[in-house]
Design a protein around this motif. Sequence first.
Motif, PDB file in Angstrom:
ATOM      1  N   LEU A 183      -1.641  -7.590  -8.687  1.00 55.44           N
ATOM      2  CA  LEU A 183      -1.409  -6.523  -7.716  1.00 55.44           C
ATOM      3  C   LEU A 183      -2.676  -5.752  -7.360  1.00 55.44           C
ATOM      4  O   LEU A 183      -2.588  -4.678  -6.748  1.00 55.44           O
ATOM      5  CB  LEU A 183      -0.363  -5.554  -8.259  1.00 55.44           C
ATOM      6  N   ALA A 184      -3.838  -6.301  -7.690  1.00 50.00           N
ATOM      7  CA  ALA A 184      -5.087  -5.568  -7.473  1.00 50.00           C
ATOM      8  C   ALA A 184      -5.311  -5.254  -5.998  1.00 50.00           C
ATOM      9  O   ALA A 184      -5.773  -4.160  -5.655  1.00 50.00           O
ATOM     10  CB  ALA A 184      -6.263  -6.386  -8.026  1.00 50.00           C
ATOM     11  N   ASN A 185      -5.004  -6.202  -5.117  1.00 52.80           N
ATOM     12  CA  ASN A 185      -5.198  -5.953  -3.681  1.00 52.80           C
ATOM     13  C   ASN A 185      -4.338  -4.787  -3.205  1.00 52.80           C
ATOM     14  O   ASN A 185      -4.801  -3.938  -2.428  1.00 52.80           O
ATOM     15  CB  ASN A 185      -4.852  -7.209  -2.881  1.00 52.80           C
ATOM     16  N   TYR A 186      -3.102  -4.729  -3.657  1.00 58.16           N
ATOM     17  CA  TYR A 186      -2.205  -3.645  -3.232  1.00 58.16           C
ATOM     18  C   TYR A 186      -2.628  -2.317  -3.840  1.00 58.16           C
ATOM     19  O   TYR A 186      -2.495  -1.265  -3.191  1.00 58.16           O
ATOM     20  CB  TYR A 186      -0.764  -3.981  -3.618  1.00 58.16           C
ATOM     21  N   ARG A 187      -3.139  -2.347  -5.069  1.00 57.28           N
ATOM     22  CA  ARG A 187      -3.615  -1.109  -5.698  1.00 57.28           C
ATOM     23  C   ARG A 187      -4.807  -0.551  -4.930  1.00 57.28           C
ATOM     24  O   ARG A 187      -4.866   0.656  -4.643  1.00 57.28           O
ATOM     25  CB  ARG A 187      -3.999  -1.379  -7.152  1.00 57.28           C
ATOM     26  N   VAL A 188      -5.747  -1.428  -4.580  1.00 54.91           N
ATOM     27  CA  VAL A 188      -6.905  -0.983  -3.800  1.00 54.91           C
ATOM     28  C   VAL A 188      -6.465  -0.501  -2.421  1.00 54.91           C
ATOM     29  O   VAL A 188      -6.954   0.507  -1.909  1.00 54.91           O
ATOM     30  CB  VAL A 188      -7.925  -2.135  -3.678  1.00 54.91           C
ATOM     31  N   LEU A 189      -5.515  -1.201  -1.829  1.00 53.98           N
ATOM     32  CA  LEU A 189      -5.068  -0.902  -0.472  1.00 53.98           C
ATOM     33  C   LEU A 189      -4.519   0.517  -0.362  1.00 53.98           C
ATOM     34  O   LEU A 189      -4.858   1.263   0.563  1.00 53.98           O
ATOM     35  CB  LEU A 189      -4.012  -1.917  -0.057  1.00 53.98           C
ATOM     36  N   PHE A 190      -3.677   0.914  -1.315  1.00 56.26           N
ATOM     37  CA  PHE A 190      -3.001   2.210  -1.216  1.00 56.26           C
ATOM     38  C   PHE A 190      -3.698   3.326  -1.986  1.00 56.26           C
ATOM     39  O   PHE A 190      -3.469   4.502  -1.695  1.00 56.26           O
ATOM     40  CB  PHE A 190      -1.567   2.074  -1.719  1.00 56.26           C
ATOM     41  N   LEU A 191      -4.544   2.996  -2.947  1.00 55.60           N
ATOM     42  CA  LEU A 191      -5.146   4.032  -3.778  1.00 55.60           C
ATOM     43  C   LEU A 191      -6.631   4.228  -3.537  1.00 55.60           C
ATOM     44  O   LEU A 191      -7.166   5.302  -3.852  1.00 55.60           O
ATOM     45  CB  LEU A 191      -4.913   3.710  -5.264  1.00 55.60           C
ATOM     46  N   GLU A 192      -7.326   3.222  -2.985  1.00 60.07           N
ATOM     47  CA  GLU A 192      -8.772   3.322  -2.852  1.00 60.07           C
ATOM     48  C   GLU A 192      -9.286   3.108  -1.431  1.00 60.07           C
ATOM     49  O   GLU A 192     -10.404   3.519  -1.120  1.00 60.07           O
ATOM     50  CB  GLU A 192      -9.455   2.306  -3.786  1.00 60.07           C
ATOM     51  N   ASP A 193      -8.505   2.483  -0.593  1.00 61.18           N
ATOM     52  CA  ASP A 193      -8.960   2.162   0.763  1.00 61.18           C
ATOM     53  C   ASP A 193      -8.582   3.299   1.710  1.00 61.18           C
ATOM     54  O   ASP A 193      -7.498   3.318   2.301  1.00 61.18           O
ATOM     55  CB  ASP A 193      -8.337   0.842   1.224  1.00 61.18           C
ATOM     56  N   ASP A 194      -9.501   4.249   1.875  1.00 54.79           N
ATOM     57  CA  ASP A 194      -9.226   5.399   2.746  1.00 54.79           C
ATOM     58  C   ASP A 194      -9.082   4.977   4.209  1.00 54.79           C
ATOM     59  O   ASP A 194      -8.321   5.600   4.968  1.00 54.79           O
ATOM     60  CB  ASP A 194     -10.341   6.433   2.616  1.00 54.79           C
ATOM     61  N   ILE A 195      -9.801   3.945   4.609  1.00 55.37           N
ATOM     62  CA  ILE A 195      -9.733   3.494   6.004  1.00 55.37           C
ATOM     63  C   ILE A 195      -8.353   2.922   6.308  1.00 55.37           C
ATOM     64  O   ILE A 195      -7.806   3.129   7.402  1.00 55.37           O
ATOM     65  CB  ILE A 195     -10.828   2.455   6.291  1.00 55.37           C
ATOM     66  N   PHE A 196      -7.762   2.214   5.343  1.00 62.15           N
ATOM     67  CA  PHE A 196      -6.411   1.692   5.558  1.00 62.15           C
ATOM     68  C   PHE A 196      -5.413   2.832   5.725  1.00 62.15           C
ATOM     69  O   PHE A 196      -4.502   2.745   6.554  1.00 62.15           O
ATOM     70  CB  PHE A 196      -5.980   0.802   4.396  1.00 62.15           C
ATOM     71  N   LEU A 197      -5.565   3.895   4.947  1.00 62.73           N
ATOM     72  CA  LEU A 197      -4.647   5.031   5.077  1.00 62.73           C
ATOM     73  C   LEU A 197      -4.787   5.685   6.446  1.00 62.73           C
ATOM     74  O   LEU A 197      -3.793   6.126   7.043  1.00 62.73           O
ATOM     75  CB  LEU A 197      -4.907   6.043   3.963  1.00 62.73           C
ATOM     76  N   ILE A 198      -6.025   5.742   6.966  1.00 61.77           N
ATOM     77  CA  ILE A 198      -6.214   6.261   8.328  1.00 61.77           C
ATOM     78  C   ILE A 198      -5.543   5.338   9.334  1.00 61.77           C
ATOM     79  O   ILE A 198      -4.861   5.793  10.265  1.00 61.77           O
ATOM     80  CB  ILE A 198      -7.717   6.393   8.633  1.00 61.77           C
ATOM     81  N   ALA A 199      -5.732   4.014   9.145  1.00 62.43           N
ATOM     82  CA  ALA A 199      -5.104   3.038  10.047  1.00 62.43           C
ATOM     83  C   ALA A 199      -3.583   3.130   9.974  1.00 62.43           C
ATOM     84  O   ALA A 199      -2.896   3.022  11.004  1.00 62.43           O
ATOM     85  CB  ALA A 199      -5.567   1.625   9.689  1.00 62.43           C
ATOM     86  N   LEU A 200      -3.060   3.343   8.775  1.00 58.56           N
ATOM     87  CA  LEU A 200      -1.609   3.472   8.606  1.00 58.56           C
ATOM     88  C   LEU A 200      -1.093   4.714   9.334  1.00 58.56           C
ATOM     89  O   LEU A 200      -0.073   4.652  10.039  1.00 58.56           O
ATOM     90  CB  LEU A 200      -1.277   3.546   7.116  1.00 58.56           C
ATOM     91  N   LYS A 201      -1.810   5.815   9.196  1.00 59.47           N
ATOM     92  CA  LYS A 201      -1.408   7.048   9.880  1.00 59.47           C
ATOM     93  C   LYS A 201      -1.469   6.870  11.401  1.00 59.47           C
ATOM     94  O   LYS A 201      -0.545   7.260  12.126  1.00 59.47           O
ATOM     95  CB  LYS A 201      -2.328   8.195   9.455  1.00 59.47           C
ATOM     96  N   ASN A 202      -2.558   6.267  11.891  1.00 55.54           N
ATOM     97  CA  ASN A 202      -2.691   6.044  13.336  1.00 55.54           C
ATOM     98  C   ASN A 202      -1.601   5.124  13.864  1.00 55.54           C
ATOM     99  O   ASN A 202      -1.040   5.362  14.940  1.00 55.54           O
ATOM    100  CB  ASN A 202      -4.058   5.439  13.651  1.00 55.54           C
ATOM    101  N   THR A 203      -1.300   4.075  13.112  1.00 49.77           N
ATOM    102  CA  THR A 203      -0.282   3.120  13.559  1.00 49.77           C
ATOM    103  C   THR A 203       1.085   3.770  13.602  1.00 49.77           C
ATOM    104  O   THR A 203       1.854   3.559  14.548  1.00 49.77           O
ATOM    105  CB  THR A 203      -0.261   1.885  12.641  1.00 49.77           C
ATOM    106  N   PHE A 204       1.415   4.567  12.594  1.00 47.19           N
ATOM    107  CA  PHE A 204       2.705   5.252  12.596  1.00 47.19           C
ATOM    108  C   PHE A 204       2.783   6.264  13.741  1.00 47.19           C
ATOM    109  O   PHE A 204       3.824   6.376  14.405  1.00 47.19           O
ATOM    110  CB  PHE A 204       2.948   5.950  11.261  1.00 47.19           C
ATOM    111  N   ALA A 205       1.697   6.995  13.975  1.00 44.80           N
ATOM    112  CA  ALA A 205       1.687   7.939  15.095  1.00 44.80           C
ATOM    113  C   ALA A 205       1.872   7.201  16.413  1.00 44.80           C
ATOM    114  O   ALA A 205       2.649   7.624  17.282  1.00 44.80           O
ATOM    115  CB  ALA A 205       0.373   8.722  15.097  1.00 44.80           C
ATOM    116  N   PHE A 206       1.182   6.082  16.556  1.00 51.89           N
ATOM    117  CA  PHE A 206       1.304   5.271  17.766  1.00 51.89           C
ATOM    118  C   PHE A 206       2.723   4.738  17.921  1.00 51.89           C
ATOM    119  O   PHE A 206       3.313   4.797  19.004  1.00 51.89           O
ATOM    120  CB  PHE A 206       0.305   4.112  17.693  1.00 51.89           C
ATOM    121  N   ALA A 207       3.300   4.222  16.824  1.00 51.17           N
ATOM    122  CA  ALA A 207       4.639   3.635  16.885  1.00 51.17           C
ATOM    123  C   ALA A 207       5.705   4.684  17.167  1.00 51.17           C
ATOM    124  O   ALA A 207       6.646   4.439  17.927  1.00 51.17           O
ATOM    125  CB  ALA A 207       4.941   2.909  15.573  1.00 51.17           C
ATOM    126  N   ILE A 208       5.567   5.863  16.555  1.00 49.31           N
ATOM    127  CA  ILE A 208       6.570   6.919  16.754  1.00 49.31           C
ATOM    128  C   ILE A 208       6.591   7.381  18.209  1.00 49.31           C
ATOM    129  O   ILE A 208       7.657   7.692  18.761  1.00 49.31           O
ATOM    130  CB  ILE A 208       6.290   8.099  15.804  1.00 49.31           C
TER     131      ILE A 208
END
Length: 281
Positions: A39-64
Amino acid sequence: MLAPFLILFVMFYIVPVLSSIALSFTYYNMLQPPRWIGLANYRVLFLEDDIFLIALKNTFAFAIVTGPLSYFLSFFFAWVINNLRFSNAFALAFYAPSITSSVALAVVWTYIFSADRYGLINKVLIDYGMIDRPIIWLANPNYMLYVVMFVSLWMSMGAGFLVFLAGLRNVPADLYEAGDIDGIRNKFQQMWLITLPMMKPQLLFGAVMAIVASFAVFDIAVALTGMPSANYAAHTIVAHLYDYAFIRFELGYASAISVVLFLLTFTLGRISMRIFSSKDE
């Protein structure tokens, strides 16, 4: 008779999805064999990858914003066009942007949102005294996501729009006549009491298409704001996936991103099926 479809469906849908799920638990750079890392990729994705969290926020804002709006506008314009003369010509005019290349459309919209005073938006705002200096629409993090939303909505009259239009044309005319006899007084009552219940399959298809399109935004965002955009203000999940898959060639990590995106769209698709499925099915 189902074999050709099933074989192609398994080869190009089921196998890639399962392969992505398997690769998401590995480190794979295309030069070395995949190495299991759990699960290392998922741990890095949600806990260490700040850019992914920004992308997730932008995508949700766009989708909503764009998901429900594009869905409503597709149905509304299909309903209006269906009641007009020369409806086929109007349908073609509304559908054309969705099949035009994103790069070609980006050239047009880049001119409209140009950062100098010759950009059409800036010129109008300056002429009417609303601003005193040009706004840098496509490079200012405060504006670029809203520009992408606007252009995406303009391009959203695609397959869902055509399906709505076809569904409206297939509602039996005698139902409307019966409704008039039973006391339906206007077009809105007619739509609510007759049209919408008869179009549940088309409404479901349109909802799924709107969800997929809103979460899969990439081409137009990159064409307008670049890759990556300033301060990652218009960075999306698909852009993050593209970055790791085709620029960094970290396919294990990219597969983890794709699995997260798949789970999001699949879950929302199932919710749509619950909402629009007929009770007697």
